[in-house]
Design a protein around this motif. Structure first.
Motif, PDB file in Angstrom:
ATOM      1  N   ASP A 235      -7.125   4.660   4.000  1.00 15.48           N
ATOM      2  CA  ASP A 235      -6.977   3.370   3.341  1.00 15.48           C
ATOM      3  C   ASP A 235      -8.341   2.710   3.193  1.00 15.48           C
ATOM      4  O   ASP A 235      -9.200   2.829   4.077  1.00 15.48           O
ATOM      5  N   LEU A 236      -8.539   1.991   2.100  1.00 10.79           N
ATOM      6  CA  LEU A 236      -9.790   1.270   1.882  1.00 10.79           C
ATOM      7  C   LEU A 236     -10.042   0.197   2.936  1.00 10.79           C
ATOM      8  O   LEU A 236     -11.186  -0.221   3.142  1.00 10.79           O
ATOM      9  N   LEU A 237      -8.992  -0.238   3.610  1.00 11.18           N
ATOM     10  CA  LEU A 237      -9.127  -1.282   4.628  1.00 11.18           C
ATOM     11  C   LEU A 237      -9.434  -0.715   6.014  1.00 11.18           C
ATOM     12  O   LEU A 237      -9.717  -1.480   6.945  1.00 11.18           O
ATOM     13  N   ALA A 238      -9.376   0.598   6.158  1.00  9.87           N
ATOM     14  CA  ALA A 238      -9.677   1.253   7.437  1.00  9.87           C
ATOM     15  C   ALA A 238     -10.145   2.669   7.110  1.00  9.87           C
ATOM     16  O   ALA A 238      -9.395   3.633   7.260  1.00  9.87           O
TER      17      ALA A 238
ATOM     18  N   ASP B 273      -8.849   8.841  -0.257  1.00  9.84           N
ATOM     19  CA  ASP B 273      -7.781   8.241  -1.055  1.00  9.84           C
ATOM     20  C   ASP B 273      -6.526   8.071  -0.212  1.00  9.84           C
ATOM     21  O   ASP B 273      -6.294   8.814   0.748  1.00  9.84           O
ATOM     22  N   LEU B 274      -5.718   7.108  -0.633  1.00 15.37           N
ATOM     23  CA  LEU B 274      -4.462   6.799   0.047  1.00 15.37           C
ATOM     24  C   LEU B 274      -3.385   7.837  -0.260  1.00 15.37           C
ATOM     25  O   LEU B 274      -2.490   8.080   0.555  1.00 15.37           O
ATOM     26  N   SER B 275      -3.469   8.450  -1.454  1.00 17.33           N
ATOM     27  CA  SER B 275      -2.420   9.341  -1.942  1.00 17.33           C
ATOM     28  C   SER B 275      -2.707  10.788  -1.577  1.00 17.33           C
ATOM     29  O   SER B 275      -3.671  11.383  -2.062  1.00 17.33           O
ATOM     30  N   GLU B 276      -1.849  11.370  -0.764  1.00 17.90           N
ATOM     31  CA  GLU B 276      -2.008  12.775  -0.409  1.00 17.90           C
ATOM     32  C   GLU B 276      -1.757  13.675  -1.613  1.00 17.90           C
ATOM     33  O   GLU B 276      -2.344  14.757  -1.732  1.00 17.90           O
ATOM     34  N   GLY B 277      -0.911  13.217  -2.544  1.00 14.77           N
ATOM     35  CA  GLY B 277      -0.686  13.983  -3.762  1.00 14.77           C
ATOM     36  C   GLY B 277      -1.944  14.104  -4.591  1.00 14.77           C
ATOM     37  O   GLY B 277      -2.265  15.176  -5.124  1.00 14.77           O
ATOM     38  N   MET B 278      -2.681  13.019  -4.718  1.00  5.87           N
ATOM     39  CA  MET B 278      -3.950  13.049  -5.431  1.00  5.87           C
ATOM     40  C   MET B 278      -4.941  13.963  -4.712  1.00  5.87           C
ATOM     41  O   MET B 278      -5.648  14.765  -5.337  1.00  5.87           O
TER      42      MET B 278
ATOM     43  N   HIS C  49       0.830  -1.201   0.000  1.00  7.31           N
ATOM     44  CA  HIS C  49       0.000   0.000   0.000  1.00  7.31           C
ATOM     45  C   HIS C  49       0.870   1.257   0.000  1.00  7.31           C
ATOM     46  O   HIS C  49       0.503   2.267  -0.612  1.00  7.31           O
ATOM     47  N   GLY C  50       2.007   1.195   0.666  1.00  2.00           N
ATOM     48  CA  GLY C  50       2.926   2.327   0.640  1.00  2.00           C
ATOM     49  C   GLY C  50       3.457   2.574  -0.757  1.00  2.00           C
ATOM     50  O   GLY C  50       3.605   3.729  -1.180  1.00  2.00           O
ATOM     51  N   ALA C  51       3.727   1.500  -1.495  1.00  2.00           N
ATOM     52  CA  ALA C  51       4.203   1.647  -2.869  1.00  2.00           C
ATOM     53  C   ALA C  51       3.119   2.251  -3.756  1.00  2.00           C
ATOM     54  O   ALA C  51       3.404   3.095  -4.620  1.00  2.00           O
ATOM     55  N   VAL C  52       1.875   1.842  -3.546  1.00  2.00           N
ATOM     56  CA  VAL C  52       0.756   2.420  -4.306  1.00  2.00           C
ATOM     57  C   VAL C  52       0.631   3.907  -4.005  1.00  2.00           C
ATOM     58  O   VAL C  52       0.480   4.735  -4.909  1.00  2.00           O
ATOM     59  N   ARG C  53       0.709   4.261  -2.731  1.00  2.00           N
ATOM     60  CA  ARG C  53       0.596   5.663  -2.335  1.00  2.00           C
ATOM     61  C   ARG C  53       1.686   6.507  -2.984  1.00  2.00           C
ATOM     62  O   ARG C  53       1.414   7.564  -3.574  1.00  2.00           O
TER      63      ARG C  53
END
Length: 221
Positions: free
Chosen positions: A107-110, A85-90, A7-11
């Motif tokens: 995160d979608l999981l929390a 969303d997970l990405s603060e840039g987005m 998830h960190g890599a996705v972010r």
């Protein structure tokens, strides 16, 4: 590799491509008539006055579309829409472009939302960054944040493969795209406490990646 590492890599990957992603895709709904029709159907069946969630909202263009359309068969007043969303840039690009949408990092999981906070939710091509093992948790979270009777619209690529990108629009990334089986996702929705209302598949539009896409509309039972 652990889920938190992936998830960190996705972010980080979406942080990297956020500006280019927004430039290329902010108006993508203009070329997706079926998507617009499904969003309209979702809105018409959503209780007026309730908030909507865009789970995995990216730069927020879908959330902005929902916010401007209103809820209920006759409603046209703006609706409170929350993009997560997970990405603060987005999220930062979304806040700059769509001030009428509330954005939250999560995160979608929390999900960063209260129990029963939303009258409806969409997750369009965000669950593709979840492995099959993570889907039950994500669906349980989606159910938790929906009111009883609330609708969830999912869209994802059909299949069992995982595609990996290490370069995206000239940027170095590290992101996996998981394809999912619509039958299995439907079963997981039912197990999570949803009643599936609609299933649809379509081929890609000319401007999209060459995949088949599934749409499931489910109501919190």
């Amino acid at each position: 590799m652990g889920d938190h590492i992936r998830h960190g890599a996705v972010r980080r990957s979406y942080d990297t491509v956020a500006e280019e992603y927004t430039k290329r895709l902010h108006d993508e709904l203009a070329g997706k008539p079926l998507d617009r029709a499904l969003l309209a159907a979702l809105l018409e069946q959503t209780e007026p006055g309730t908030a909507l969630a865009d789970l995995g909202c990216g730069p927020g263009h879908i959330a902005a579309h929902l916010a401007s359309a209103g809820t209920g068969a006759e409603a046209r007043d703006p609706v409170h829409t929350v993009g997560i969303d997970l990405s603060e840039g987005m999220l930062e690009t979304g806040r700059n472009r769509y001030p009428g949408v509330e954005f939250r990092n999560g995160d979608l999981l929390a999900l960063p939302a209260g129990d029963g906070e939303f009258g409806a939710a969409v997750a369009l091509y965000s669950f593709i960054h979840l492995s099959a093992d993570e889907l039950p948790t994500a669906l349980a979270e989606a159910r938790r944040v929906l009111r009883p009777g609330g609708l969830l619209l999912l869209a994802f690529h059909i299949g069992e493969e995982t595609r990996h990108l290490d370069e995206w629009w000239g940027h170095e990334v590290d992101v996996d795209f998981h394809f999912h089986d619509p039958v299995r996702v439907g079963e997981l929705l039912e197990a999570a406490g949803f009643a599936v209302q609609m299933r649809m598949e379509r081929r890609h539009y000319a401007h999209e990646a060459d995949t088949r896409r599934a749409y499931l509309l489910a109501r919190r039972a």
